[in-house]
Design a protein around this motif. Structure first.
Motif, short mmCIF file in Angstrom:
data_model
loop_
_atom_site.label_atom_id
_atom_site.label_comp_id
_atom_site.label_asym_id
_atom_site.label_seq_id
_atom_site.Cartn_x
_atom_site.Cartn_y
_atom_site.Cartn_z
N ILE A 15 0.85 -1.19 0.00
CA ILE A 15 0.00 0.00 0.00
C ILE A 15 0.88 1.23 0.00
O ILE A 15 1.82 1.34 0.79
CB ILE A 15 -0.92 0.02 1.24
CG1 ILE A 15 -1.80 -1.22 1.26
CG2 ILE A 15 -1.77 1.29 1.26
CD1 ILE A 15 -2.60 -1.39 2.53
N LYS A 16 0.57 2.17 -0.90
CA LYS A 16 1.27 3.46 -0.94
C LYS A 16 0.24 4.54 -0.68
O LYS A 16 -0.75 4.66 -1.40
CB LYS A 16 1.94 3.66 -2.29
CG LYS A 16 3.05 2.66 -2.51
CD LYS A 16 3.96 3.09 -3.60
CE LYS A 16 5.09 2.07 -3.68
NZ LYS A 16 6.23 2.60 -4.35
N LEU A 17 0.48 5.32 0.38
CA LEU A 17 -0.44 6.39 0.75
C LEU A 17 0.19 7.75 0.49
O LEU A 17 1.36 7.96 0.78
CB LEU A 17 -0.81 6.27 2.23
CG LEU A 17 -1.53 4.99 2.66
CD1 LEU A 17 -1.71 4.98 4.17
CD2 LEU A 17 -2.86 4.86 1.95
N ALA A 18 -0.63 8.68 -0.01
CA ALA A 18 -0.20 10.06 -0.22
C ALA A 18 -0.63 10.93 0.96
O ALA A 18 -0.17 12.05 1.11
CB ALA A 18 -0.80 10.60 -1.51
N ALA A 19 -1.53 10.39 1.79
CA ALA A 19 -2.04 11.12 2.96
C ALA A 19 -2.50 10.10 3.98
O ALA A 19 -2.73 8.93 3.66
CB ALA A 19 -3.21 12.01 2.55
N LEU A 20 -2.62 10.53 5.22
CA LEU A 20 -3.14 9.68 6.29
C LEU A 20 -4.50 10.22 6.72
O LEU A 20 -4.68 11.43 6.83
CB LEU A 20 -2.19 9.67 7.49
CG LEU A 20 -0.83 9.06 7.23
CD1 LEU A 20 0.07 9.22 8.45
CD2 LEU A 20 -0.95 7.60 6.86
#
Length: 60
Positions: free
Chosen positions: A41-46
């Motif tokens: 998983i690659k997240l740009a925001a939390l």
């Protein structure tokens, strides 16, 4: 562990705000399946609320 970045993601990561007619899905990342049966998983925001919803990508 490496991923082919040009490969279409298996799932899209969203955080959800609001309720009912005011529900909004904010796209925050994506997930790619790996060779061990899991996901990278690659997240740009939390999400502020701590909740992530994973859904299949929409067909174009």
């Amino acid at each position: 562990m490496s991923t082919n970045k040009s490969k279409r993601p298996s799932l899209i990561a969203y955080t959800v705000t609001g309720e009912g007619e005011n529900t909004f899905f904010h796209k925050i990342g994506a997930a790619w399946s790996n060779s061990k049966g899991g996901y990278q998983i690659k997240l740009a925001a939390l999400p502020v609320n701590g909740e992530i919803v994973l859904l299949p990508p929409k067909e174009e």
